[in-house]
Scaffold this active site. Structure first.
Site, PDB file in Angstrom:
ATOM      1  N   ASN A 199      -1.548 -11.214  -5.340  1.00 18.29           N
ATOM      2  CA  ASN A 199      -2.104 -11.613  -4.401  1.00 18.29           C
ATOM      3  C   ASN A 199      -3.194 -11.335  -4.102  1.00 18.29           C
ATOM      4  OD1 ASN A 199       0.666 -12.531  -3.927  1.00 18.29           O
ATOM      5  ND2 ASN A 199       1.351 -10.843  -2.792  1.00 18.29           N
ATOM      6  N   ASP A 200      -3.575  -9.750  -4.242  1.00 18.43           N
ATOM      7  CA  ASP A 200      -4.991  -9.337  -4.214  1.00 18.43           C
ATOM      8  C   ASP A 200      -5.659  -9.483  -5.255  1.00 18.43           C
ATOM      9  OD1 ASP A 200      -5.056  -7.983  -1.627  1.00 18.43           O
ATOM     10  OD2 ASP A 200      -3.566  -6.660  -2.198  1.00 18.43           O
ATOM     11  N   GLU A 236      -4.559  -4.933  -9.075  1.00  6.29           N
ATOM     12  CA  GLU A 236      -4.502  -5.822  -8.385  1.00  6.29           C
ATOM     13  C   GLU A 236      -6.118  -6.027  -7.695  1.00  6.29           C
ATOM     14  OE1 GLU A 236      -2.410  -5.006  -4.627  1.00  6.29           O
ATOM     15  OE2 GLU A 236      -2.729  -2.954  -4.793  1.00  6.29           O
ATOM     16  N   HIS A 281       1.098 -11.180   5.181  1.00  8.58           N
ATOM     17  CA  HIS A 281       2.432 -10.434   5.052  1.00  8.58           C
ATOM     18  C   HIS A 281       3.611 -11.055   5.968  1.00  8.58           C
ATOM     19  CE1 HIS A 281      -0.176  -7.600   2.863  1.00  8.58           C
ATOM     20  NE2 HIS A 281       0.896  -7.455   2.292  1.00  8.58           N
ATOM     21  N   ARG A 314       7.244  -2.030  -0.545  1.00  8.05           N
ATOM     22  CA  ARG A 314       6.267  -1.702   0.267  1.00  8.05           C
ATOM     23  C   ARG A 314       6.236  -0.971   1.404  1.00  8.05           C
ATOM     24  NH1 ARG A 314       5.923  -7.672  -0.780  1.00  8.05           N
ATOM     25  NH2 ARG A 314       3.614  -8.203  -1.243  1.00  8.05           N
ATOM     26  N   CYS A 321       4.482  -8.331  -9.496  1.00  8.99           N
ATOM     27  CA  CYS A 321       5.182  -8.343  -7.944  1.00  8.99           C
ATOM     28  C   CYS A 321       4.358  -9.172  -7.207  1.00  8.99           C
ATOM     29  CB  CYS A 321       5.377  -6.951  -7.594  1.00  8.99           C
ATOM     30  SG  CYS A 321       3.619  -6.239  -7.501  1.00  8.99           S
TER      31      CYS A 321
HETATM   32  C1  PEP Z   1      -0.191  -8.059  -4.026  1.00 10.33           C
HETATM   33  O1  PEP Z   1      -1.405  -7.714  -3.831  1.00 10.33           O
HETATM   34  O2  PEP Z   1      -0.160  -8.943  -5.090  1.00 10.33           O
HETATM   35  C2  PEP Z   1       0.936  -7.307  -3.577  1.00 10.33           C
HETATM   36  C3  PEP Z   1       2.148  -7.363  -4.196  1.00 10.33           C
HETATM   37  O3  PEP Z   1       0.722  -6.568  -2.622  1.00 10.33           O
HETATM   38  P1  PEP Z   1       0.514  -7.081  -1.102  1.00 10.33           P
HETATM   39  O4  PEP Z   1       0.801  -8.459  -1.058  1.00 10.33           O
HETATM   40  O5  PEP Z   1       1.501  -6.069  -0.379  1.00 10.33           O
HETATM   41  O6  PEP Z   1      -1.040  -6.770  -0.908  1.00 10.33           O
HETATM   42 MG    MG Z   2      -1.890  -6.156  -2.770  1.00  7.07          MG
END
Ligand code: PEP
Ligand code: MG
Length: 592
Positions: A468-469, A445, A204, A311, A516
């Site tokens: 990302n997740d 995700e 993050h 977020r 996203c």
């Molecule tokens: C993701 O997981 O891709 C996402 C956009 O959320 P974060 O990065 O805040 O977990």
């Molecule tokens: Mg995420």
């Protein structure tokens, strides 16, 4: 180049270069502020018997400065006697001056002949652990008060705050690891860049650096031991380098490079506010991700069509006690500032690495598989309702989407929607104006969500792929763990198949689907994303103009043929190389 560095001294200092991984573009030249982890366990340094008095004097000096600090905070916050804030400070002062603790510290230092830092730290940690184990939730949470006081005293004992007062000039932050809470605590208006020893492109800290349009480099191993607050460095977020004491020739080379980059950038920046249409006339909505209210100007200027992901947990970490009115006002500020653009607010995704310790008093063994996102919201209806009510109130000022994070299946979406409906009914009964309809979405995700996307699609207006997740959970690779970072491969066929499945489920149900996660910002992957059928990409604000430019050079039919082929391949690196090849041949100017 953002330049916050003081004029160089006449004596020439040696240049030293570290290389890491660039995760947010830009170059900054400034002094560093080294964030130390004040909770690193101090070493048991032995002392001689005649040093005991001196050690105790050090402790008393640290306690005195801490006392001044707490009293100063008390005054600055105008805490009235008897108010909740005032009670917190009073409790902190009582802990600080607890005579029995001090006696015990002195006794141990005398008997064991070890430095006071180690003794004080260990004793306070024992108290904390004891409180953490208590069944009473109120008492259990008091461990945070002890932690806060201990942290302050340790910092003074190590002399850090005395040497380096909180920065009031622009600085580059140097840290071993930068957690979301660290980032929230910084005065971001004075931060010119992040240089981090650990970290990853999807940590993050990296995501926030991109949102704030400042350079960030991670995996700069060993910098924390070598750098001191006040050192002058150049941080290169393009090549992933950190240069201590950059020489005049180095600075000149960077200036030239920057002028060239600015000229190139101008070419695609001029068209950033125009829609992104592919060669074949298909419009792709390119939005921006955001975390803080202060980012609205960056988003507006970026050319983003919408905020595809806000977020909200960062605002929560910044002001955990904000009430419904304060939240509604912060959300409304964003909605109004960017109207008529759609703002997709994601409800709190706390947990994982974004921890509010007051909510999760017990540390979890596997936080990323624990009480995170919608799970926590459904378990803390007080917080969830406060947020949903605030979002519904903000929605009257423009176009708002409400999106649930970490959804694992249909049941959670139904439960969350029921709470939302309850909030809407309550607000109406109280006489508040709320919009007739607010779009509701689910993040995809978790692999189970992608695999049951057809079921979830019947309950929501849109999906947003959080790659990302999705990557970390599909491949069982911690997105923050340096040791397994080579296995974190978003172009793994398993990830691509889950994306494909989700897109087909959304199309089948006639709902929108966007992405996203950081994959959407990666220009090497734009052909693949378009080919997989995505027509909404929410990216880092700094990437909006580039992604739009890339989209304008692509043709959907060729991208689809390529994606079809990629879905049948088995090597992530091969898929990545093919996508990059296509990207480079369609828009080479973005890779110069
Ligand atoms: C993701 O997981 O891709 C996402 C956009 O959320 P974060 O990065 O805040 O977990
Ligand atoms: Mg995420």
């Amino acid at each position: 180049m953002k330049d916050g560095a003081p004029m160089p001294h006449t004596t020439s200092l040696h240049e030293k270069i570290w290389t890491g991984t660039a995760v947010s573009a830009g170059v900054a030249h400034a002094v560093v502020h080294v964030l130390k982890d004040h909770f690193d366990e101090p070493d048991d340094d032995a002392i001689s018997a005649d040093m005991v008095e001196h050690e105790m004097e050090r402790l008393h000096a640290a306690l005195a400065v801490t006392r001044q600090e707490i009293e100063g905070l008390q005054t600055a916050m105008g805490a009235e006697q008897g108010s909740a804030e005032s009670e917190i400070f009073e409790t902190h002062l009582l802990i600080l001056q607890d005579g029995s603790i001090l006696k015990q510290v002195e006794k141990t230092v005398r008997e064991k002949l070890v430095c006071v830092d180690a003794v004080y730290y260990r004793l306070m940690t024992q108290h904390m652990e004891r409180l953490r184990g208590l069944p009473d939730a109120y008492l259990r949470e008091r461990f945070l008060d002890i932690k806060d006081v201990t942290q302050r005293v340790m910092r003074h004992l190590r002399g850090e705050l005395l040497e380096t007062p909180m920065f009031d000039e622009p600085v580059i932050i140097v840290a071993h690891d930068l957690t979301p809470s660290d980032t929230v605590a910084l005065d971001r208006s004075k931060v010119l860049g992040f240089a981090v020893e650990a970290g990853s492109a999807v940590s993050h800290a990296a995501i926030i650096a991109k949102s704030l349009a400042i350079p960030a480099v991670v995996k700069l191993h060993g910098i924390c031991d070598s750098l001191h607050s006040g050192d002058t460095v150049l941080l290169d977020g393009e090549e992933g380098a950190l240069i201590l004491n950059p020489a005049a020739e180095t600075l000149a080379r960077y200036r030239t490079r920057e002028e060239q980059a600015e000229r190139r950038e101008d070419v695609f920046q001029v068209e950033r506010h125009a829609p992104a249409e592919t060669v074949c006339g298909c419009t792709i909505c390119v939005g921006a991700n955001a975390e803080f209210v202060e980012e609205v100007d960056i988003v507006r200027d970026s050319g983003a069509e919408e905020v595809g992901l806000f977020r909200t947990e960062f605002l929560h970490l910044e002001s955990p006690d904000a009430n419904e009115d304060e939240l509604a006002s912060a959300y409304s500020q964003v909605v109004r500032a960017l109207a008529p653009k759609r703002i997709v607010f994601r409800t709190l995704d706390l947990g994982g690495d974004k921890v509010d310790e007051r909510l999760a008093a017990e540390p979890e063994p596997n936080p990323f598989l624990g009480w995170r996102g919608i799970r926590m919201s459904l378990g803390r209806l007080d917080l969830f309702k406060r947020q949903l009510r605030a979002l519904l109130r903000a929605a009257v000022h423009g176009r708002v989407g409400i999106m649930f994070p970490m959804v694992s299946g249909l049941e959670e979406v139904r439960a969350a929607k029921a709470v939302l409906a309850e909030c809407a009914a309550e607000l109406e009964a109280e006489g508040h104006t709320i919009p007739d309809e607010v779009e509701v979405g689910a993040m995809i995700e978790i692999p189970s969500a992608a695999l049951s996307a057809d079921q979830i699609a019947r309950e929501v207006d849109f999906f947003s792929l959080g790659t990302n997740d999705l990557t970390q959970y599909t491949l069982a690779v911690d997105r923050l763990n340096d040791r397994v970072c080579d296995l974190y491969q978003p172009t793994h066929p398993a990830v691509l198949r889950l994306i494909d499945l989700s897109v087909k489920a959304a199309r089948g149900a006639g709902i929108r689907i966007g992405m996203c996660g950081e994959m959407a910002s990666n220009l090497e992957l734009t052909p693949l994303m378009i080919g997989l059928g995505l027509n909404e990409l929410s990216v880092a604000a700094t990437q909006v103009a580039r992604v739009k430019h890339a989209v304008r050079q692509l043709d959907v039919a060729s991208c689809s043929a390529f994606a079809e082929q990629a879905l049948g391949l088995s090597h992530p690196a091969e898929i990545l190389a093919m996508s990059r090849g296509m990207a480079e041949s369609c828009y080479p100017e973005l890779f110069e």
